[in-house]
Design a protein around this motif. Structure first.
Motif, PDB file in Angstrom:
ATOM      1  N   LEU A 350      75.858 -14.716  12.317  1.00  0.00           N
ATOM      2  CA  LEU A 350      76.020 -14.625  10.865  1.00  0.00           C
ATOM      3  C   LEU A 350      77.427 -14.154  10.501  1.00  0.00           C
ATOM      4  CD1 LEU A 350      72.551 -13.096   9.944  1.00  0.00           C
ATOM      5  CD2 LEU A 350      73.345 -15.399   9.397  1.00  0.00           C
ATOM      6  N   TRP A 351      77.989 -13.291  11.315  1.00  0.00           N
ATOM      7  CA  TRP A 351      79.347 -12.813  11.094  1.00  0.00           C
ATOM      8  C   TRP A 351      80.341 -13.964  11.244  1.00  0.00           C
ATOM      9  CZ3 TRP A 351      82.658  -9.942   8.950  1.00  0.00           C
ATOM     10  CH2 TRP A 351      83.887  -9.586   9.518  1.00  0.00           C
ATOM     11  N   ALA A 361      75.506 -12.945   1.287  1.00  0.00           N
ATOM     12  CA  ALA A 361      74.142 -12.801   1.815  1.00  0.00           C
ATOM     13  C   ALA A 361      74.141 -12.816   3.340  1.00  0.00           C
ATOM     14  CB  ALA A 361      73.248 -13.912   1.273  1.00  0.00           C
ATOM     15  N   ASP A 362      74.997 -13.664   3.929  1.00  0.00           N
ATOM     16  CA  ASP A 362      75.094 -13.697   5.389  1.00  0.00           C
ATOM     17  C   ASP A 362      75.647 -12.387   5.934  1.00  0.00           C
ATOM     18  OD1 ASP A 362      74.084 -16.257   5.650  1.00  0.00           O
ATOM     19  OD2 ASP A 362      76.055 -17.212   5.528  1.00  0.00           O
ATOM     20  N   ASP A 364      75.457  -9.382   4.496  1.00  0.00           N
ATOM     21  CA  ASP A 364      74.444  -8.336   4.329  1.00  0.00           C
ATOM     22  C   ASP A 364      73.344  -8.455   5.377  1.00  0.00           C
ATOM     23  OD1 ASP A 364      75.888  -7.434   2.214  1.00  0.00           O
ATOM     24  OD2 ASP A 364      74.513  -8.122   0.651  1.00  0.00           O
ATOM     25  N   GLU A 365      72.942  -9.710   5.654  1.00  0.00           N
ATOM     26  CA  GLU A 365      71.920  -9.912   6.683  1.00  0.00           C
ATOM     27  C   GLU A 365      72.456  -9.501   8.059  1.00  0.00           C
ATOM     28  OE1 GLU A 365      68.227 -11.561   8.401  1.00  0.00           O
ATOM     29  OE2 GLU A 365      68.874 -10.513   6.585  1.00  0.00           O
ATOM     30  N   ALA A 366      73.713  -9.802   8.333  1.00  0.00           N
ATOM     31  CA  ALA A 366      74.320  -9.411   9.612  1.00  0.00           C
ATOM     32  C   ALA A 366      74.320  -7.895   9.764  1.00  0.00           C
ATOM     33  CB  ALA A 366      75.747  -9.955   9.701  1.00  0.00           C
ATOM     34  N   ILE A 367      74.644  -7.187   8.685  1.00  0.00           N
ATOM     35  CA  ILE A 367      74.635  -5.723   8.730  1.00  0.00           C
ATOM     36  C   ILE A 367      73.229  -5.198   8.999  1.00  0.00           C
ATOM     37  CG2 ILE A 367      74.951  -3.636   7.335  1.00  0.00           C
ATOM     38  CD1 ILE A 367      77.275  -5.095   5.947  1.00  0.00           C
ATOM     39  N   CYS A 368      72.250  -5.767   8.305  1.00  0.00           N
ATOM     40  CA  CYS A 368      70.869  -5.311   8.476  1.00  0.00           C
ATOM     41  C   CYS A 368      70.398  -5.514   9.920  1.00  0.00           C
ATOM     42  CB  CYS A 368      69.951  -6.058   7.506  1.00  0.00           C
ATOM     43  SG  CYS A 368      68.257  -5.424   7.473  1.00  0.00           S
ATOM     44  N   LEU A 369      70.658  -6.695  10.474  1.00  0.00           N
ATOM     45  CA  LEU A 369      70.251  -6.963  11.857  1.00  0.00           C
ATOM     46  C   LEU A 369      71.004  -6.079  12.845  1.00  0.00           C
ATOM     47  CD1 LEU A 369      69.997 -10.861  11.806  1.00  0.00           C
ATOM     48  CD2 LEU A 369      68.145  -9.200  11.627  1.00  0.00           C
ATOM     49  N   VAL A 412      69.318  -6.496  -2.043  1.00  0.00           N
ATOM     50  CA  VAL A 412      68.110  -5.873  -1.495  1.00  0.00           C
ATOM     51  C   VAL A 412      68.271  -5.659   0.005  1.00  0.00           C
ATOM     52  CG1 VAL A 412      65.644  -6.197  -1.066  1.00  0.00           C
ATOM     53  CG2 VAL A 412      66.614  -6.817  -3.285  1.00  0.00           C
ATOM     54  N   ILE A 413      68.779  -6.671   0.706  1.00  0.00           N
ATOM     55  CA  ILE A 413      68.897  -6.566   2.169  1.00  0.00           C
ATOM     56  C   ILE A 413      69.931  -5.517   2.554  1.00  0.00           C
ATOM     57  CG2 ILE A 413      70.668  -8.345   2.479  1.00  0.00           C
ATOM     58  CD1 ILE A 413      67.515  -7.904   4.635  1.00  0.00           C
ATOM     59  N   LEU A 414      71.017  -5.405   1.765  1.00  0.00           N
ATOM     60  CA  LEU A 414      72.013  -4.375   2.059  1.00  0.00           C
ATOM     61  C   LEU A 414      71.440  -2.989   1.787  1.00  0.00           C
ATOM     62  CD1 LEU A 414      74.945  -3.869   2.950  1.00  0.00           C
ATOM     63  CD2 LEU A 414      75.572  -3.822   0.523  1.00  0.00           C
ATOM     64  N   GLY A 415      70.648  -2.877   0.731  1.00  0.00           N
ATOM     65  CA  GLY A 415      69.987  -1.601   0.456  1.00  0.00           C
ATOM     66  C   GLY A 415      69.063  -1.189   1.588  1.00  0.00           C
TER      67      GLY A 415
END
Length: 584
Positions: A350-351, A361-362, A364-369, A412-415
């Motif tokens: 994603l990065w 969005a990509d 934020d999702e990368a950070i969450c994972l 939301v995903i970053l939160g």
């Protein structure tokens, strides 16, 4: 009449019935039952302890041959088992088995309560098998359940309970011996139990769940696709009966996700994969870092993430995209290490995708994972440094976007990622407090710095985060005597004061902490001067911090703040242990 009033009423009756009076055994029994009922609601061990004492006294008044002796034996066994279930005292379980046998022996063939005594003893033996793994206990439990079922023909109100218990024991014996006949018997009995527990029955969900579990197990053994399809539908219904907040909702979320992933592995239906990932995310969100079953949730989600990456031909070992009509590769993360690698690799993808075509969005999702991978790779793990380095790079990029004012809103995903970091930070902090390993405190500080980057100035809780970081640095100063930590803590508290308003709890806390930091800094400087000179300088230690902080407060320009309290937990994802997913 509520449980407390009932206990008071029964206690008054007992007090009016003196030793030697007729009916004292009844008064003892009634008060014990009332205390047991209250224990079931309020879970206060003193209630069940007193109930046990009272039942023992009643039993002494009901010698061999007494018409109510079997009743007292049963209730005493029930209370002891309940205390075992609550406190884990094996002696209580052993005595419950002994009393259960005595109760059954004192209840002759043809007695209306014989089926009840058979089922009680079967249950205690099954629980002892769980504790001691002695197969003869499970075998005896099965035989007792069989006899109880024979005494509860079609139409008996307790027949479904005997069917459920017997099915559960057969399923457990299959898990231990691999005898396929036991699994088939468990499915047959489980199906019969579901039929006797229609919509609205309080135990329908647990019967649906266990039948679905057996059907999926049969699919794994014999590849019967119709069994898996039925398991999916049964788990859907069980999940619908377990709304948000239900204590067993996670079990249904997880098992339905696994069934959908199994079906995706065999049929390649993308809808199944998408739903499984959605359910996996819900399970992870439902159990934050520190929860005892968090690792299970992460492993299930990682399986879905890996399947998605394989379908899109994103993982290094996958040579080409997989058609939705082809069976995907079967490589399931089976350990925390596997799951962490999956999260880490997909985060990297994603990065890379974000750098080619920036989509927040990509990122934020990368950070969450990446936070999931880090959670499964604690300090001292061989790949911890790799995970923390990648997370730092991702958060740096996100914070730059926030500073530039582009995509500054928190998704939301970053939160969720920030909340995950907060919870993981709290776990490490609590472990440091218990074990005093400096690596845990260092990791706590590192994670908190990342949280500050994700919750910058302007965020409602930013002053609180500044104050917390200062406290962690002060704690490390106490451990290492590094004055650099104090030098960093002081401006953090000053900044927190500037962003808060007098009277707010964080303002007062930061003010007190700043005074303490200044005092410690001056004390450290005096100590250094003393070591460099044989004549230590004379300094008024107590006035300097006060003068310094008063001078600073006159210059500060406070702003409003809404504080937020964050929950902490103390259990980390440090085990690959699997739980048993059958339900009682």
């Amino acid at each position: 009449m509520d449980s407390t009033d009932k206990v008071s009423h029964k206690r008054a009756q007992l007090e009016g019935c003196h030793p030697g009076d007729d009916g004292r055994d009844v008064a003892l029994h009634n008060l014990a039952v009332a205390l047991y009922d209250r224990f079931q609601t309020e879970r206060k061990v003193d209630d069940v302890n007193e109930a046990i004492t009272l039942h023992r006294a009643a039993l002494e008044l009901r010698p061999s041959g007494h018409l109510q002796r079997s009743l007292s034996l049963r209730w005493l066994a029930l209370c002891l088992y309940s205390r075992y279930d609550s406190q884990g005292l094996v002696a209580d379980l052993e005595e419950a088995v002994t009393l259960g046998r005595a109760a059954l022996k004192s209840c002759p063939q043809g007695h209306d309560d014989r089926g009840l005594h058979l089922q009680d003893l079967a249950h205690y033996l099954w629980k002892r098998f769980e504790k001691q793994a002695k197969m003869h206990d499970l075998d005896e439990a099965i035989e007792l359940y069989r006899v109880a079922l024979e005494l509860r023909p079609s139409g008996h109100p307790q027949r479904s309970s005997s069917l459920h218990g017997l099915a559960l024991c057969f399923s457990i014996r299959y898990d231990n011996t691999g005898a396929f006949a036991d699994l088939e018997e468990a499915i047959t009995l489980g199906r019969a139990a579901v039929e006797l527990r229609p919509l609205g029955h309080c135990h329908r969900a647990v019967s649906l769940y266990n039948l679905a579990y057996g059907l999926r197990t049969r699919f794994e053994k014999r590849a019967m696709m119709h069994s898996l399809d039925e398991a999916v539908e049964l788990h859907r219904e069980a999940l619908a009966l377990r709304p948000s907040g239900h204590p067993r909702r996670l079990s249904s979320l997880r098992e339905l996700a696994i069934c959908l992933l199994d079906r995706y592995d065999n049929q390649g239906l993308v809808a199944d994969l998408d739903e499984a990932i959605t359910l996996g995310r819900a399970g992870v969100e439902f159990h934050p870092p520190g929860h005892s079953r968090r690792a299970e949730c992460l492993r299930t989600l990682s399986r879905g993430i890996r399947a998605m990456s394989q379908r899109q031909a994103l993982m290094p070992e996958s040579g080409r995209a997989t058609s939705v009509h082809q069976a995907p590769l079967r490589h399931h993360p089976t350990s925390n290490a596997d799951a962490a690698s999956t999260f880490h690799e997909f985060s990297l993808h994603l990065w890379d995708k974000f750098r080619k075509q920036p989509a927040i969005a990509d990122l934020d999702e990368a950070i969450c994972l990446a936070t999931y991978a880090l959670e499964l790779r604690l300090p001292k793990h061989s790949d911890y440094a790799v995970s923390i380095e990648k997370l730092a790079a991702l958060i740096k990029e996100r914070s730059q976007r926030i500073d530039q004012g582009t995509n500054s809103n928190e998704s939301v995903i970053l939160g969720q990622a920030a909340d995950n970091l907060c919870a993981l930070r709290d776990c490490l902090r609590d472990r440091f407090r218990n074990q005093h390993v400096i690596d845990d405190l260092n990791a706590t500080i590192t994670l908190h710095r990342y949280v500050l980057q994700l919750r910058p100035a302007g965020h409602a809780s930013h002053p609180s985060y500044l104050h917390d970081l200062a406290l962690y640095l002060v704690q490390r100063f106490h451990e290492t005597a590094s004055v650099g930590d104090l030098d960093e803590a002081i401006p953090l508290e000053q900044n927190a004061l500037e962003l808060s308003v007098p009277g707010d709890p964080i303002y007062e806390a930061s003010k007190d902490s700043l005074a303490t930091c200044l005092q410690m800094k001056i004390s450290a400087q005096i100590s250094q001067a003393s070591q460099a000179s044989s004549t230590p300088p004379v300094v008024q230690k107590t006035r300097l911090p006060k003068l310094s902080i008063m001078s600073f407060l006159k210059r500060s320009k406070p702003h409003p703040i809404t504080t937020q309290t964050w929950k902490s937990s103390s259990t980390l994802c440090d085990s690959d242990a699997q739980s048993k997913y059958k339900e009682i």
